[in-house]
Design a protein around this motif. Structure first.
Motif, PDB file in Angstrom:
ATOM      1  N   GLY A 132      93.892 107.446  24.288  1.00  0.00           N
ATOM      2  CA  GLY A 132      93.579 109.175  24.713  1.00  0.00           C
ATOM      3  C   GLY A 132      92.139 109.456  24.110  1.00  0.00           C
ATOM      4  O   GLY A 132      91.436 110.265  24.749  1.00  0.00           O
ATOM      5  N   ALA A 133      91.786 109.129  23.120  1.00  0.00           N
ATOM      6  CA  ALA A 133      90.372 109.209  22.498  1.00  0.00           C
ATOM      7  C   ALA A 133      89.275 108.918  23.297  1.00  0.00           C
ATOM      8  O   ALA A 133      88.281 109.545  23.310  1.00  0.00           O
ATOM      9  N   GLY A 167      83.075 113.496  31.133  1.00  0.00           N
ATOM     10  CA  GLY A 167      81.679 113.495  30.796  1.00  0.00           C
ATOM     11  C   GLY A 167      81.440 113.137  29.604  1.00  0.00           C
ATOM     12  O   GLY A 167      82.172 113.221  28.473  1.00  0.00           O
ATOM     13  N   GLY A 168      80.370 112.384  29.348  1.00  0.00           N
ATOM     14  CA  GLY A 168      80.111 111.737  28.004  1.00  0.00           C
ATOM     15  C   GLY A 168      80.302 110.338  28.158  1.00  0.00           C
ATOM     16  O   GLY A 168      80.110 109.769  29.350  1.00  0.00           O
ATOM     17  N   GLY A 169      80.867 109.676  27.327  1.00  0.00           N
ATOM     18  CA  GLY A 169      80.756 107.973  27.207  1.00  0.00           C
ATOM     19  C   GLY A 169      81.453 107.674  25.968  1.00  0.00           C
ATOM     20  O   GLY A 169      81.953 108.441  25.047  1.00  0.00           O
ATOM     21  N   GLN A 200      84.574 100.934  21.463  1.00  0.00           N
ATOM     22  CA  GLN A 200      85.672 101.987  22.050  1.00  0.00           C
ATOM     23  C   GLN A 200      86.213 101.531  23.168  1.00  0.00           C
ATOM     24  O   GLN A 200      87.315 101.556  23.158  1.00  0.00           O
ATOM     25  N   ALA A 201      85.450 101.209  24.070  1.00  0.00           N
ATOM     26  CA  ALA A 201      85.780 100.650  25.320  1.00  0.00           C
ATOM     27  C   ALA A 201      86.819  99.457  24.859  1.00  0.00           C
ATOM     28  O   ALA A 201      87.997  99.411  25.675  1.00  0.00           O
ATOM     29  N   ASP A 202      86.449  98.361  24.289  1.00  0.00           N
ATOM     30  CA  ASP A 202      87.299  97.403  23.904  1.00  0.00           C
ATOM     31  C   ASP A 202      88.629  97.980  23.380  1.00  0.00           C
ATOM     32  O   ASP A 202      89.560  97.124  23.634  1.00  0.00           O
ATOM     33  N   GLN A 203      88.363  98.654  22.471  1.00  0.00           N
ATOM     34  CA  GLN A 203      89.480  99.178  21.829  1.00  0.00           C
ATOM     35  C   GLN A 203      90.720  99.879  22.772  1.00  0.00           C
ATOM     36  O   GLN A 203      91.882  99.614  22.682  1.00  0.00           O
TER      37      GLN A 203
END
Length: 76
Positions: A31-32, A40-42, A47-50
């Motif tokens: 969710g985070a 928007g943002g990234g 964080q993507a791996d997690q």
């Protein structure tokens, strides 16, 4: 478990975490990462791996676990 029409992604993940408490940590991680990517943002590579690892845990854990009975009228 399907998302209700007026339910935000955060509310949906909260409801899922109530049904599957053993998956609350990976649901929170996913969710985070979802909000910034969707709206928007990234997120960082880490964080993507997690988030990907969390999604894998959720997919592996949900079918094997029985959801906890809950009265959805108490969700805030």
């Amino acid at each position: 478990m399907t998302r209700q029409d007026a339910e935000t992604p955060t509310e949906y993940l909260h409801r899922a975490a109530q049904q599957w408490p053993n998956l609350s940590a990976p649901l929170a991680t996913l969710g985070a990462a979802y909000g910034p990517v969707r709206y928007g943002g990234g997120v960082s590579e880490g964080q993507a791996d997690q988030a990907e690892q969390s999604a894998t845990l959720i997919l592996q854990g949900t079918p094997a676990e029985d959801p906890v009975s809950s009265d959805h009228s108490t969700i805030q």
